[in-house]
Design a protein around this motif. Structure first.
Motif, PDB file in Angstrom:
ATOM      1  N   LEU A 144       0.841  -1.200   0.000  1.00 58.14           N
ATOM      2  CA  LEU A 144       0.000   0.000   0.000  1.00 58.14           C
ATOM      3  C   LEU A 144       0.880   1.254   0.000  1.00 58.14           C
ATOM      4  CD1 LEU A 144      -2.902   1.042   0.097  1.00 58.14           C
ATOM      5  CD2 LEU A 144      -2.773   0.947   2.595  1.00 58.14           C
ATOM      6  N   LEU A 145       1.937   1.243   0.782  1.00 55.06           N
ATOM      7  CA  LEU A 145       2.863   2.371   0.806  1.00 55.06           C
ATOM      8  C   LEU A 145       3.620   2.496  -0.523  1.00 55.06           C
ATOM      9  CD1 LEU A 145       4.369   1.895   4.395  1.00 55.06           C
ATOM     10  CD2 LEU A 145       2.593   3.512   3.685  1.00 55.06           C
ATOM     11  N   LEU A 146       4.056   1.368  -1.058  1.00 52.00           N
ATOM     12  CA  LEU A 146       4.824   1.393  -2.300  1.00 52.00           C
ATOM     13  C   LEU A 146       3.981   1.873  -3.481  1.00 52.00           C
ATOM     14  CD1 LEU A 146       6.828  -1.948  -1.955  1.00 52.00           C
ATOM     15  CD2 LEU A 146       7.598   0.375  -1.436  1.00 52.00           C
ATOM     16  N   SER A 147       2.739   1.407  -3.562  1.00 50.99           N
ATOM     17  CA  SER A 147       1.874   1.824  -4.665  1.00 50.99           C
ATOM     18  C   SER A 147       1.558   3.312  -4.579  1.00 50.99           C
ATOM     19  CB  SER A 147       0.570   1.012  -4.663  1.00 50.99           C
ATOM     20  OG  SER A 147       0.823  -0.347  -4.968  1.00 50.99           O
ATOM     21  N   GLY A 148       1.393   3.822  -3.375  1.00 48.00           N
ATOM     22  CA  GLY A 148       1.181   5.252  -3.215  1.00 48.00           C
ATOM     23  C   GLY A 148       2.372   6.056  -3.708  1.00 48.00           C
ATOM     24  N   ALA A 149       3.573   5.603  -3.384  1.00 52.11           N
ATOM     25  CA  ALA A 149       4.782   6.289  -3.853  1.00 52.11           C
ATOM     26  C   ALA A 149       4.882   6.240  -5.370  1.00 52.11           C
ATOM     27  CB  ALA A 149       6.017   5.645  -3.213  1.00 52.11           C
ATOM     28  N   LEU A 150       4.518   5.097  -5.941  1.00 46.93           N
ATOM     29  CA  LEU A 150       4.586   4.939  -7.396  1.00 46.93           C
ATOM     30  C   LEU A 150       3.637   5.905  -8.099  1.00 46.93           C
ATOM     31  CD1 LEU A 150       5.396   3.515  -9.993  1.00 46.93           C
ATOM     32  CD2 LEU A 150       3.676   1.764  -9.484  1.00 46.93           C
ATOM     33  N   MET A 151       2.400   5.982  -7.627  1.00 43.26           N
ATOM     34  CA  MET A 151       1.439   6.878  -8.266  1.00 43.26           C
ATOM     35  C   MET A 151       1.891   8.336  -8.168  1.00 43.26           C
ATOM     36  SD  MET A 151      -0.864   5.067  -9.649  1.00 43.26           S
ATOM     37  CE  MET A 151       0.427   3.858  -9.962  1.00 43.26           C
ATOM     38  N   ALA A 152       2.462   8.695  -7.028  1.00 38.40           N
ATOM     39  CA  ALA A 152       2.919  10.075  -6.843  1.00 38.40           C
ATOM     40  C   ALA A 152       4.029  10.430  -7.834  1.00 38.40           C
ATOM     41  CB  ALA A 152       3.407  10.272  -5.405  1.00 38.40           C
ATOM     42  N   ILE A 153       4.989   9.545  -8.004  1.00 40.36           N
ATOM     43  CA  ILE A 153       6.098   9.847  -8.907  1.00 40.36           C
ATOM     44  C   ILE A 153       5.648   9.855 -10.359  1.00 40.36           C
ATOM     45  CG2 ILE A 153       6.958   7.498  -9.264  1.00 40.36           C
ATOM     46  CD1 ILE A 153       9.047  10.672  -8.743  1.00 40.36           C
ATOM     47  N   ALA A 179      12.052   3.372  -9.049  1.00 39.44           N
ATOM     48  CA  ALA A 179      12.117   2.128  -9.815  1.00 39.44           C
ATOM     49  C   ALA A 179      12.451   0.950  -8.915  1.00 39.44           C
ATOM     50  CB  ALA A 179      13.151   2.259 -10.933  1.00 39.44           C
ATOM     51  N   VAL A 180      13.346   1.194  -7.959  1.00 39.16           N
ATOM     52  CA  VAL A 180      13.669   0.149  -6.989  1.00 39.16           C
ATOM     53  C   VAL A 180      12.440  -0.195  -6.156  1.00 39.16           C
ATOM     54  CG1 VAL A 180      15.073  -0.413  -4.974  1.00 39.16           C
ATOM     55  CG2 VAL A 180      16.091   0.810  -6.893  1.00 39.16           C
ATOM     56  N   ILE A 181      11.706   0.836  -5.725  1.00 36.41           N
ATOM     57  CA  ILE A 181      10.488   0.602  -4.943  1.00 36.41           C
ATOM     58  C   ILE A 181       9.475  -0.190  -5.762  1.00 36.41           C
ATOM     59  CG2 ILE A 181       8.549   1.734  -3.796  1.00 36.41           C
ATOM     60  CD1 ILE A 181      10.398   4.076  -3.187  1.00 36.41           C
ATOM     61  N   VAL A 182       9.384   0.132  -7.056  1.00 41.89           N
ATOM     62  CA  VAL A 182       8.416  -0.553  -7.914  1.00 41.89           C
ATOM     63  C   VAL A 182       8.700  -2.043  -7.992  1.00 41.89           C
ATOM     64  CG1 VAL A 182       7.608  -0.790 -10.287  1.00 41.89           C
ATOM     65  CG2 VAL A 182       7.859   1.469  -9.288  1.00 41.89           C
ATOM     66  N   VAL A 183       9.946  -2.402  -8.243  1.00 42.65           N
ATOM     67  CA  VAL A 183      10.249  -3.821  -8.417  1.00 42.65           C
ATOM     68  C   VAL A 183      10.074  -4.576  -7.105  1.00 42.65           C
ATOM     69  CG1 VAL A 183      12.745  -3.888  -7.951  1.00 42.65           C
ATOM     70  CG2 VAL A 183      11.770  -5.395  -9.652  1.00 42.65           C
ATOM     71  N   VAL A 184      10.367  -3.935  -5.998  1.00 40.74           N
ATOM     72  CA  VAL A 184      10.113  -4.577  -4.709  1.00 40.74           C
ATOM     73  C   VAL A 184       8.613  -4.838  -4.545  1.00 40.74           C
ATOM     74  CG1 VAL A 184      10.182  -4.257  -2.205  1.00 40.74           C
ATOM     75  CG2 VAL A 184      12.175  -3.666  -3.589  1.00 40.74           C
ATOM     76  N   GLY A 185       7.795  -3.864  -4.979  1.00 39.73           N
ATOM     77  CA  GLY A 185       6.350  -4.049  -4.909  1.00 39.73           C
ATOM     78  C   GLY A 185       5.857  -5.175  -5.784  1.00 39.73           C
ATOM     79  N   VAL A 186       6.393  -5.261  -6.996  1.00 42.98           N
ATOM     80  CA  VAL A 186       6.001  -6.340  -7.900  1.00 42.98           C
ATOM     81  C   VAL A 186       6.319  -7.693  -7.290  1.00 42.98           C
ATOM     82  CG1 VAL A 186       6.461  -7.409 -10.137  1.00 42.98           C
ATOM     83  CG2 VAL A 186       6.235  -4.933  -9.961  1.00 42.98           C
ATOM     84  N   PHE A 187       7.533  -7.819  -6.771  1.00 44.26           N
ATOM     85  CA  PHE A 187       7.919  -9.093  -6.168  1.00 44.26           C
ATOM     86  C   PHE A 187       7.123  -9.388  -4.905  1.00 44.26           C
ATOM     87  CE2 PHE A 187      12.310  -8.759  -8.293  1.00 44.26           C
ATOM     88  CZ  PHE A 187      11.871  -9.511  -9.366  1.00 44.26           C
ATOM     89  N   ASN A 188       6.695  -8.334  -4.191  1.00 51.40           N
ATOM     90  CA  ASN A 188       5.799  -8.546  -3.043  1.00 51.40           C
ATOM     91  C   ASN A 188       4.566  -9.325  -3.483  1.00 51.40           C
ATOM     92  OD1 ASN A 188       7.116  -7.441  -0.872  1.00 51.40           O
ATOM     93  ND2 ASN A 188       6.168  -5.431  -1.057  1.00 51.40           N
TER      94      ASN A 188
END
Length: 448
Positions: free
Chosen positions: A153-162, A278-287
């Motif tokens: 939830l935190l990672l997706s929020g960061a992704l949308m913001a960027i 981008a690092v946050i995104v891939v961590v989210g995908v693997f989550n």
């Protein structure tokens, strides 16, 4: 040994579920797919994105209907088992569990290219960074799907913001001339772009495996699906449009199109932000995917498609660490193979062919399992036609799913033969054990 207490009576809610769905479907495609699609189709790659977004509506609706009625860790394998029996379930399980991890190193390498574009380095640096990106989400998944949902939830929020920041900064630099010629490679190029973008819109088959973790699946799964689909579609159409409009012919040769895009709007400093996200995104995908892989591995152990030792954690709230261990080992093997390939596009096409095959069985299962003439059933019927088109586009890349299917059937046949031989050997021993008992019980009668 780490022990984590989990409340098995509570599951993930709408916000967590939507975040996991967005991560699984949106994924790392935003990092490289706009460039690959533009290389294949030019500005007409935008048409490919819109086409896949439209195709995804009935597909997402079908999997939402199935997951709502049959929420289970087995996901599509469970749907196939209920509709067509254990052999179909084993094939689907093999496709997903043993096949789709090939996409993991691709996702990690896509992200590593962004990081290395900032910090500098060669191909070896890319591989080292990509390898490191897999560790964090694996550790997160050790704590279970609920914990992964909150992290996501935190990672997706960061992704949308960027993404909003990047597109807003770059939009003033869009040039109309970059959209002509609109169809430089013909309809065939659009077809290739559609095949590539299956990567971006695939993921519904993955998140079906975490449907059993929802606290209120009948209410929240359809809502999470609709929200995720809307977010993903808008994001990809916007990114592809702005990337083509700003970068023009350069986009096809870019290894980091989103980085180039933000550098135009914000300068090089903005690129640093993108690389970090981008690092946050891939961590989210693997989550999302580690959660799905681990639960599916447990379900396959429970159902006899893997050794029973892997079956722990298939229940809602359970933590499938043994399934996680096996999926991590598979990703490591694939990483060793993919890491040294000069071009990622063939691997992406293999991955999308597996997704198309899984979708094919999933939507066919829906025609059997969903109430006839219901909305979900009609969505499944439409999805069958659409998936047929995706399978045609997959073409020769379907060889890989075919190999895995043959392996699944062969393993099942061998297991049956071994079981039959074992039972045949046990029968004489059982007969020998019964015979003395029978003769002994008859002996007193002979004296009467």
């Amino acid at each position: 040994m780490l022990v984590v207490t989990v409340d098995t009576h509570r599951g993930i809610g709408l916000a967590q579920g939507t975040a996991l769905y967005v991560a699984a479907v949106l994924g790392t495609g935003i990092l490289l797919l706009p460039a690959l699609a533009a290389r294949a189709a030019g500005p007409a790659a935008i048409v490919a994105v819109v086409a896949l977004a439209v195709v995804s509506v009935p597909l997402a609706s079908t999997f939402a209907a199935l997951s709502t009625r049959h929420p289970d860790a087995g996901g599509v394998a469970t749907f196939a088992r209920r509709a067509f029996g254990p052999t179909a379930a084993r094939v689907v399980g093999y496709w997903f569990f043993f096949g789709t991890p090939i996409g993991a190193p691709v996702a990690a390498i896509m992200t590593a290219q962004y990081v290395v574009a900032i910090i500098g380095g060669d191909r070896a640096t890319v591989i080292a960074v990509a390898a490191g990106l897999v560790i964090v989400p694996a550790v997160v998944t050790v704590f279970g799907v609920r914990f992964a949902g909150w992290v996501q939830l935190l990672l997706s929020g960061a992704l949308m913001a960027i993404l909003v920041l990047a597109l807003a900064a770059a939009s003033p630099h869009v040039r109309a001339g970059n959209f002509t010629p609109f169809l430089p490679h013909g309809l065939g190029g659009v077809g290739v772009a559609v095949s590539l973008y299956i990567w971006a819109f695939a993921g519904w088959e993955a998140v079906a495996g975490i449907a059993g973790e929802f606290s209120r699946p009948r209410r929240d799964i359809p809502r999470a699906t609709a929200l995720a689909l809307a977010i993903v579609a808008v994001a990809y159409v916007a990114i592809q449009t702005v990337v083509v409009g700003v970068l023009g012919p350069r986009v096809g040769s870019s290894d980091a199109p989103l980085l180039d895009l933000v550098s135009v709007g914000l300068g090089r400093g903005g690129g640093v932000v993108v690389a970090c996200v981008a690092v946050i995104v891939v961590v989210g995908v693997f989550n999302a995917y580690f959660a799905a892989f681990s639960k599916l591995g447990a379900a396959m152990g429970r159902d006899g498609d893997l050794p029973a030792w892997f079956g722990r954690g298939a229940e809602r709230g359970g933590i499938a660490r043994r399934g996680l261990l096996l999926s991590a080992a598979l990703m490591t093997v694939y990483f060793a193979v993919v890491a040294w390939l000069p071009d990622l596009q063939p691997v992406i096409l293999v991955h999308t062919s597996l997704a198309a095959a899984i979708y094919g069985v999933g939507v066919a299962s829906a025609l059997v399992l969903l109430p006839r003439a219901s909305l979900g059933w009609w969505m499944a019927a439409l999805s069958c036609l659409l998936v047929l088109g995706l399978l045609v586009l997959a073409g020769v890349n379907l060889v890989y799913p075919l190999i895995l299917a043959c392996a699944a059937v062969l393993v099942r046949v061998v297991a049956r033969l071994r079981r039959g031989v074992r039972q045949t050997r046990e029968m004489p021993a059982a007969a020998d054990a019964v015979a003395p008992a029978v003769s002994g019980s008859a002996a007193p009668a002979s004296h009467d």
